[in-house]
Design a protein around this motif. Sequence first.
Motif: not given
Length: 540
Positions: A460-464, A490-495
């Motif tokens: 996922h592009p928002g995960v470091a 990034s503001a990625a959520t668990a969902d």
Amino acid sequence: MPRELDGLMQPRPLTIAHVLERAERLFAHKHVVTAGGERLTYGEVAGNVRRLATALDSLGVPVGARVATFASNSRRHLELYLGVPATKRVLHSINIRLSAEHLEYIVTHAEDDVVFVDRGLLPRIWPSADRLPGVRHWVVLPDGTDEPIPADPRISHYDDLIAAEPFEGSFEDTFTLADEHLASGLCYTSGTTGRPKGVLYSHRSTILHCLGTLAAGLIGLCESDVVLPIVPMFHANAWGLPYGAVMAGASLVLPGASADPAHLLGLMEAERVTVAGAVPTVWASLAPHLHDHELSATRFLLGGGSAVAPALSETYRAAIGVPITHSWGMTEISPVGAIGGTRTQHRDATDDELVAVRAAQGQPLPLVNLRIVDVETGRELPRDGQAVGELQVAGPWVAGGYFRVAGDGSFTGDGWLRTGDLATLDAEGYLRLVDRMKDLIKSGGEWISSVELEAAISSHPGVAEVAVIGRPDPRWMERPVAYVVLRDGSAATADELLDHITPMVAKWWLPDDFVFLPTLPKTGTGKLAKNTLRDSARIA
């Protein structure tokens, strides 16, 4: 009747003294650059090593004594890498991030006679000095810091020590070893599941491993390279990169203690680094800043210590044209056992197929043998890329036992090292790690690979960064939980992450929970400290 016939080759031993002599005679003009701008030639380094040999004699350090280093990556540490084993002593590189308990244990267990310590690291080790009565001498290495130095007769200063000791002997008398099987180095395992264990390298094993780093088509170090070992020199000989670079005549860039992305990428750009090695967490920290630097000289980036997520490797390939090449190894394997990357048979592979090949840990280096066995029966399993078993390894730079440890079950009856890794091997010898045996998650009687789940989430592009562990569950025994660090912005959520990975893994693999953290805990060598996460999950 025919009989076996002995060859008539000279029985000259394989020793680290040859690496020193070769650098001095053939590559005296090449440079060693240390963070802060210091630039010395191999000729100057060799001169310092000669004076170090006299200084060790003057300190009364016996042949065979353990000489500890508590230091970051620097020119002076390189001089100790060469001078200590070449003078028949044993280099003991100590992890600078050890707890005081483990630090005192291994210094005592190793019976270190002298400790060379970076000035800036004195506060981490000096409080233990009085509990280490076997250490007769403490030698401070200047590192650009102004940390106060205690007034103690046991303490001396490296530069003063070698400046006062001109070398007056002959190379042959001082550096010639008759036996290549003599110990050259000592490195202790991380001790994450018990007491650290000492791996005692020999001159022969070190030189053979060194030649393995020069093998064409793998790392392939050569005279035209500029090598940056970001991996610490206190960790398993910095993956053999310092010895390999000196043997090849490549220039060396030693980054000191800082892992700051601007510092490391600045060195890569300014020194035109061609080869660099680091753990995945470091590569991940550098990734957002790649476009700020001109890195066209780079030809090879080595990742190891834990699995390199395909998404991270592809980020580098897209940004600078060079993916992160997987490797596999252990402290017990000096440490490199396998190197990844594509081969000629992959020339016609699709892009997706190439990504899958680059995600493998690769093929074993020459002289290294791998096999996988059934965990319960010990029966060797087929090399079909499907059968999963415990990875075992044998070879001339693989440990055959631990220093001062009686049989602990780490070795098979026929002498192979049990790695604790679960893996597959295919018909072309490609190694693919499934997981560490201790990191597998057993849920409802079925196994879940934390490595594969981490690779899916990290795409996922928002995960470091991500670490997946098994959390105790009253119904299923364990269920996966993902600990995630998001990239800046990034503001990625668990969902969102759950939706992203649902098409990639089995439904029952999906994590029960996503825990977002600012950072993930690391071990002393920069790997993810899953034990810490497991402890917190049990308490929660």
